[in-house]
Motif scaffolding. Structure first.
Motif, short mmCIF file in Angstrom:
data_model
loop_
_atom_site.label_atom_id
_atom_site.label_comp_id
_atom_site.label_asym_id
_atom_site.label_seq_id
_atom_site.Cartn_x
_atom_site.Cartn_y
_atom_site.Cartn_z
N LEU A 85 35.82 14.75 61.75
CA LEU A 85 35.36 15.56 60.54
C LEU A 85 36.51 16.19 59.76
CD1 LEU A 85 32.42 17.44 62.33
CD2 LEU A 85 32.21 15.42 60.81
N ASP A 86 36.26 16.41 58.33
CA ASP A 86 37.29 17.02 57.48
C ASP A 86 37.14 18.45 57.88
OD1 ASP A 86 38.56 14.71 56.50
OD2 ASP A 86 37.04 14.64 54.48
N ILE A 87 38.24 19.10 57.89
CA ILE A 87 38.25 20.64 58.25
C ILE A 87 39.48 21.27 57.04
CG2 ILE A 87 37.41 20.49 60.33
CD1 ILE A 87 40.46 21.48 61.15
N ALA A 88 39.17 22.53 56.70
CA ALA A 88 40.36 23.46 56.15
C ALA A 88 41.14 23.96 57.30
CB ALA A 88 39.71 24.40 55.31
N TYR A 89 42.46 23.58 57.48
CA TYR A 89 43.40 23.93 58.46
C TYR A 89 44.06 25.04 57.69
CZ TYR A 89 46.55 24.83 62.28
OH TYR A 89 47.20 25.40 62.93
N VAL A 90 43.99 26.04 58.19
CA VAL A 90 44.90 27.54 57.46
C VAL A 90 46.41 27.29 58.02
CG1 VAL A 90 45.02 29.89 57.08
CG2 VAL A 90 42.86 28.59 57.02
N TYR A 91 47.21 27.06 57.16
CA TYR A 91 48.60 27.31 57.54
C TYR A 91 49.35 28.56 57.53
CZ TYR A 91 49.07 22.12 58.20
OH TYR A 91 49.23 20.84 58.57
N HIS A 92 48.90 29.30 56.44
CA HIS A 92 49.33 30.49 56.13
C HIS A 92 48.27 31.43 55.45
CE1 HIS A 92 53.06 33.17 55.15
NE2 HIS A 92 52.29 33.23 53.94
N LEU A 93 48.27 32.78 56.06
CA LEU A 93 47.35 33.67 55.40
C LEU A 93 48.27 35.22 55.52
CD1 LEU A 93 44.86 35.18 54.32
CD2 LEU A 93 44.07 35.29 56.55
N GLU A 94 48.60 35.55 54.32
CA GLU A 94 49.46 36.63 54.58
C GLU A 94 48.99 37.68 53.26
OE1 GLU A 94 53.82 38.53 55.28
OE2 GLU A 94 53.55 36.66 54.64
N VAL A 95 48.82 39.01 53.54
CA VAL A 95 48.64 40.08 52.53
C VAL A 95 49.79 40.74 52.38
CG1 VAL A 95 47.28 42.02 51.58
CG2 VAL A 95 46.06 40.10 52.92
N ASP A 96 50.13 41.05 51.27
CA ASP A 96 51.55 41.95 51.13
C ASP A 96 51.43 43.38 51.84
OD1 ASP A 96 52.32 39.73 49.43
OD2 ASP A 96 51.68 40.49 47.59
N PRO A 97 52.31 43.81 52.39
CA PRO A 97 52.40 44.93 53.07
C PRO A 97 51.46 46.33 52.25
CG PRO A 97 54.35 44.16 53.61
CD PRO A 97 53.72 43.28 52.29
#
Length: 159
Positions: A85-97
């Motif tokens: 199945l196709d999925i969304a693979y999250v490589y990077h998630l970052e919120v600025d400090p």
């Protein structure tokens, strides 16, 4: 309210060196890379994963924006196959400090979850470093479940 929009070329150029350095630090902190090799290996990984930068097929780099339209972080995900199945693979998630602990990471992941249907994705997956307790709590709260757990214990000369 948090929203996602495509990352601009200028934002990508500013983000990439920071992402490379952050990934190198995380891999070193996790004991997977030595400090001497980490930056070069991180550059190699990013070059392999994003060979055409923003134009890399099936990769989506998004600015996380707050209610005033200000970019407060970055979400990078890609189409991958998992169990056929196709999925969304999250490589990077970052919120600025300065914008952390305001619900933007939660909002970004909820936005991605809603977008999954338009992409034809059947789920979302990601990797989290063991030393990132805050992220692990966030992902658990949002319904992500562990699929593999690797453990390590230092012994001998490393103590």
């Amino acid at each position: 309210m948090t929203a996602l929009r495509p990352l601009s070329a200028a934002e990508f150029e500013a983000w990439l060196p920071q992402a490379i350095e952050a990934y190198a630090r995380d891999k070193t902190a996790a004991g997977q890379w030595t400090p001497d090799e980490a930056l070069a290996r991180s550059r190699e990984d990013h070059a392999r994963l994003l060979p055409q930068g923003l134009a890399t097929a099936d990769h989506h780099l998004c600015a996380i924006v707050n209610s005033t339209g200000t970019a407060v972080g970055v979400l990078w995900f890609a189409r991958q196959r998992l169990h056929g199945l196709d999925i969304a693979y999250v490589y990077h998630l970052e919120v600025d400090p300065p914008h952390r602990r305001q619900g933007h990471a939660t909002g970004a992941l909820r936005g991605l979850e809603q977008a999954c249907a338009s992409f034809g994705f059947h789920g979302m997956a990601l990797h989290v470093f063991g030393h990132n307790g805050g992220a692990r709590q966030l992902y658990a709260r949002l319904g992500f479940e562990p699929t593999n757990i690797s453990l390590f214990k230092r012994v001998g000369a490393g103590d």
